[in-house]
Design a protein around this motif. Structure first.
Motif, PDB file in Angstrom:
ATOM      1  N   SER A  54       0.883  -1.258   0.021  1.00 44.20           N
ATOM      2  CA  SER A  54      -0.215  -0.033  -0.076  1.00 44.20           C
ATOM      3  C   SER A  54       0.960   1.162  -0.026  1.00 44.20           C
ATOM      4  CB  SER A  54      -0.904   0.038   1.221  1.00 44.20           C
ATOM      5  OG  SER A  54      -1.850  -1.129   1.159  1.00 44.20           O
ATOM      6  N   ARG A  57       2.071   1.767  -3.591  1.00 48.76           N
ATOM      7  CA  ARG A  57       1.195   2.323  -4.536  1.00 48.76           C
ATOM      8  C   ARG A  57       0.722   3.878  -4.203  1.00 48.76           C
ATOM      9  NH1 ARG A  57      -4.169  -1.211  -4.185  1.00 48.76           N
ATOM     10  NH2 ARG A  57      -4.953   0.393  -5.530  1.00 48.76           N
ATOM     11  N   ARG A  58       0.795   4.308  -2.952  1.00 56.04           N
ATOM     12  CA  ARG A  58       0.765   5.710  -2.481  1.00 56.04           C
ATOM     13  C   ARG A  58       1.970   6.558  -3.078  1.00 56.04           C
ATOM     14  NH1 ARG A  58      -3.176   8.156  -0.399  1.00 56.04           N
ATOM     15  NH2 ARG A  58      -4.116   6.471   0.443  1.00 56.04           N
ATOM     16  N   HIS A  66      -5.393   3.741  -5.899  1.00 55.68           N
ATOM     17  CA  HIS A  66      -6.368   2.674  -6.271  1.00 55.68           C
ATOM     18  C   HIS A  66      -6.071   2.588  -7.801  1.00 55.68           C
ATOM     19  CE1 HIS A  66      -8.691   6.441  -6.887  1.00 55.68           C
ATOM     20  NE2 HIS A  66      -9.408   5.626  -7.839  1.00 55.68           N
TER      21      HIS A  66
END
Length: 69
Positions: A54, A57-58, A66
């Motif tokens: 996560s 991804r950020r 997303h």
């Protein structure tokens, strides 16, 4: 490289600093740098693999994480 005397694709990945996610179908690879960073996060902060994913991804797209494949 698919040359006649070339090493297997997984060995070629290792030589270039990549660790394949699968040895059967080389489609996804991780750099040794990102694996070292995850190891440090995991040891020092107890970061799980899912939380680290996560984070990546950020970092890739802070506005729309997303949408990162």
């Amino acid at each position: 490289c698919d040359c006649p005397n070339a090493m297997s694709p997984d060995i070629q990945m290792f030589q270039h600093g990549f660790f394949p996610a699968s040895f059967n179908r080389l489609k996804t690879v991780f750099t040794f740098g990102v694996l070292d960073d995850f190891l440090l996060d995991n040891l020092e902060c107890g970061t799980s693999a899912m939380n680290y994913y996560s984070k990546l991804r950020r970092m890739t797209s802070s506005m729309f994480p997303h949408l990162v494949p």
